[in-house]
Design an enzyme around this catalytic site. Structure first.
Site, PDB file in Angstrom:
ATOM      1  N   ASP A 102     -94.784  13.162  14.037  1.00 54.26           N
ATOM      2  CA  ASP A 102     -96.230  13.051  14.235  1.00 54.26           C
ATOM      3  C   ASP A 102     -96.954  13.731  13.059  1.00 54.26           C
ATOM      4  O   ASP A 102     -96.629  13.437  11.915  1.00 54.26           O
ATOM      5  CB  ASP A 102     -96.596  13.658  15.609  1.00 54.26           C
ATOM      6  CG  ASP A 102     -98.035  13.415  16.021  1.00 54.26           C
ATOM      7  OD1 ASP A 102     -98.314  12.349  16.602  1.00 54.26           O
ATOM      8  OD2 ASP A 102     -98.878  14.284  15.754  1.00 54.26           O
ATOM      9  N   TYR A 209    -107.399  16.619  12.345  1.00 50.97           N
ATOM     10  CA  TYR A 209    -107.940  15.249  12.336  1.00 50.97           C
ATOM     11  C   TYR A 209    -109.265  15.181  11.596  1.00 50.97           C
ATOM     12  O   TYR A 209    -109.584  14.192  10.947  1.00 50.97           O
ATOM     13  CB  TYR A 209    -108.139  14.752  13.771  1.00 50.97           C
ATOM     14  CG  TYR A 209    -106.847  14.491  14.505  1.00 50.97           C
ATOM     15  CD1 TYR A 209    -106.209  13.258  14.395  1.00 50.97           C
ATOM     16  CD2 TYR A 209    -106.263  15.464  15.301  1.00 50.97           C
ATOM     17  CE1 TYR A 209    -105.033  13.016  15.066  1.00 50.97           C
ATOM     18  CE2 TYR A 209    -105.082  15.226  15.973  1.00 50.97           C
ATOM     19  CZ  TYR A 209    -104.464  13.996  15.852  1.00 50.97           C
ATOM     20  OH  TYR A 209    -103.295  13.745  16.514  1.00 50.97           O
ATOM     21  N   HIS A 265     -93.312   7.510  21.579  1.00 52.07           N
ATOM     22  CA  HIS A 265     -93.693   8.350  20.444  1.00 52.07           C
ATOM     23  C   HIS A 265     -92.899   9.655  20.419  1.00 52.07           C
ATOM     24  O   HIS A 265     -92.658  10.222  19.358  1.00 52.07           O
ATOM     25  CB  HIS A 265     -95.192   8.659  20.588  1.00 52.07           C
ATOM     26  CG  HIS A 265     -95.766   9.481  19.479  1.00 52.07           C
ATOM     27  ND1 HIS A 265     -95.896   9.005  18.197  1.00 52.07           N
ATOM     28  CD2 HIS A 265     -96.251  10.755  19.453  1.00 52.07           C
ATOM     29  CE1 HIS A 265     -96.445   9.939  17.433  1.00 52.07           C
ATOM     30  NE2 HIS A 265     -96.662  11.013  18.167  1.00 52.07           N
TER      31      HIS A 265
END
Lengths: 287, 292
Positions: A102, A209, A265
């Site tokens: 990730d 982010y 994921h």
């Protein structure tokens, strides 16, 4: 689990690090993603330590017990990559094996692109090459349906306050609802809740982010990955389209793609045995 | 718009389908203009336009279900746009409004189209602003192609609101940031008035609004399934399309082939973004006055 806990100075901050295995063993650095912490590698650390590797898993900048510098630009990927290079220096290692998942995979790609001489072999879990990622997040409608949260996180206060006010329930829900049943036990999820609750952690985690969208990167000289690498990909990923895995391989000069059809994921949690065996085989190959 | 004249009174009206808040100029002898607002707004968005509209017109601007000060229905099915149109017709029946001019912006523009299909004989003239025409399959496809090639990240809020539970969890307590975000630089520069945005934030802070507002997006799948069955249906009443042509969500390609969807259509461009009636109320009102 026989783990040693350390705090290591790097790039002007202090990272909380867990390590195991012989101090003179070949070093594997494991980089976790969002919203995890070193604990993302609980099924890898003992396995590789017992095989004679020095395994090192930091809480990355902003996470859990590591420093949480103020502001968004502190979390741009160039800084995150420098943290990792500083860690290698602190361990006195010229070259290591690098494994990332990730966001930790994004950092791993970036470290490998900018400092290829420091990485012996690279393993990436469920994140495309940065070029593929950038293109698809902004232009691929199908990927957009999966990456809306990146843009939601840009709003000031988007999740920072709320995360605390709901005791991080939705964040835990975000993990479990995107994972196959049993990937995370209730007791394990409580460990995540504790890490989220570290003062300032959630804002810092979301700032990764914000930095991704709101700051400019300092690009590497080339976007080709020249070190030997494997991209492992759980195809049942709610956040990433599998086609991005295929497209990533064009950038990898010595790369191999391994797909896991039913895995989500959270690949190193759900397919730990398989992932561990494949990584070990890869690292022990002569080249 | 520094000095708004508050020309409209508001009241609540309860009909069989629910309780709705209505802004009304109150001049009962005036010919009614029914104005339907969009997301994330309320009927407040028509205040400035109303100031410039011909005083002989009676402006009636209801808050749509789940928004403004109308009721916060939890049942998601109530937010199918054809259902929201029935709300409006029932409110107009209760107000004893028979024939009227109809105006709709954003989601209100979609609901207005459903009203126009539901009771075409009652809609004497029709104004649509900055929203796709639901029967315009070809234009929508062409717009989608352009959006795809250009990047559709700005549509993230639609996908976000379609997620189960998350808007409810995430927006609550952060309504000010959330609502303000969508007015962008026009909001920051005061081109859209701070009073208006404060009003939308107040309405969004009413219990359950993150869910009821998200319902507009969560029902899109049902809506589009219905709209694909409408191919070839034409709007019969004279129609004016006012397009704020700096809109980044509703792009010029959305207007392609629009003339095939109406017996009579006129298109007017105004240099403004999505919230055209708030950015350029005078120009919008002038076009409406001329058209009506």
């Amino acid at each position: 689990m026989d783990l040693r806990e350390r705090y290591i100075e790097t790039n002007g901050i202090k990272l909380h690090v867990m390590e195991s295995g012989p101090k003179d063993g070949p070093m594997i650095l494991f980089l976790h993603g969002f919203p995890e912490f070193w604990y993302a590698w609980r099924k890898q650390l003992p396995y590789f330590a017992s095989k004679g590797y020095l395994v090192v898993a930091p809480d990355q900048r902003g996470y859990n017990l590591s420093d949480k510098p103020e502001g968004i630009s502190a979390y741009k990927i160039d800084e995150l990559a420098k943290d990792i290079i500083g860690l290698l220096d602190a361990y006195g290692r010229k070259q290591i094996f690098l494994v990332g998942h990730d966001w930790g995979a994004s950092v791993s790609w970036w470290v490998t692109l900018k400092y290829p001489e420091r990485i012996q072999k690279l393993v990436i879990l469920n994140v495309p090459h940065p070029k593929v990622m950038a293109k698809n997040v902004f232009t691929n409608v199908e990927q957009m349906k999966k990456s809306w949260y990146i843009f939601y996180f840009q709003l000031p206060g988007a999740v920072d306050k709320l995360a605390a006010s709901t005791n991080y329930e939705w964040a835990l829900n975000m993990i479990t609802s995107s994972a196959n049943p049993g990937a995370f036990t209730p007791a394990e999820l409580e460990e995540y809740r504790k890490a989220f609750a570290q003062p300032g952690a959630f804002t810092a985690m979301v700032n990764w982010y914000r930095a991704m969208i709101q700051t400019k990167q300092e690009p590497p000289k080339s976007f080709d990955v020249t070190v030997p690498m494997i991209l492992m990909w759980g195809e049942n990923d709610v956040a990433m389209l599998t086609e991005m895995a295929d497209k990533s391989m064009a950038y990898c000069k010595q790369g191999k793609l391994i797909k896991f059809p039913k895995v989500s994921h959270w690949i190193q949690h759900e397919a730990a045995d398989q992932v561990n065996a494949l990584i070990e085989e890869f690292f022990t190959q002569a080249k | 718009m520094g000095n708004l004249i508050m020309t409209m009174n508001t009241y609540k009206i309860t009909v069989g389908r629910g309780t709705f808040n209505v802004r009304d100029r109150g001049n009962k002898d005036g010919f009614p203009v029914v104005m339907l607002h969009g997301w994330p707004e309320s009927s407040y968005c028509w205040e400035a336009v109303a100031d410039f509209l011909n005083p002989s017109l009676r402006v009636i601007a209801p808050d749509l279900r789940g928004l403004g000060d109308s009721e916060r229905t939890v049942d998601i099915n109530a937010y199918q746009k054809a259902e929201l149109a029935k709300d409006i017709v029932e409110v107009l029946d209760a107000l004893q409004v028979d024939t009227f001019f109809l105006v709709g912006h954003d989601w209100g523009g979609i609901v207005a189209q459903e009203v126009a299909l539901l009771v075409p004989q009652r809609v004497k003239k029709f104004v649509i602003m900055n929203i796709p025409v639901i029967t315009n399959v070809q234009g929508s496809l062409e717009a989608m192609k352009v959006t795809q090639s250009r990047g559709s990240f700005f549509l993230w809020y639609q996908y976000f609101q379609q997620q189960p539970r998350l808007p409810e969890a995430m927006i609550k307590g952060n309504e000010d940031v959330w609502v303000r975000h969508f007015f962008g630089k026009e909001g920051r520069k005061g081109i859209i008035s701070p009073e208006a945005i404060a009003e939308y934030v107040r309405c969004y802070s009413i219990e359950n609004t993150p869910a009821t507002a998200a319902s507009y997006y969560r029902t899109m799948r049902l809506d589009t399934a219905r709209w694909t069955t409408l191919g070839g249906r034409k709007f019969s009443m004279p129609t004016l399309y006012i397009y704020g042509n700096e809109d980044t969500v509703i792009i010029p390609e959305n207007l392609n082939h629009i003339e095939d969807c109406f017996d009579s259509i006129k298109i007017e461009h105004i240099k403004a973004g999505h919230f055209v009636q708030e950015e350029k109320p005078k120009e919008v009102a002038a076009l409406m006055n001329e058209f009506f």
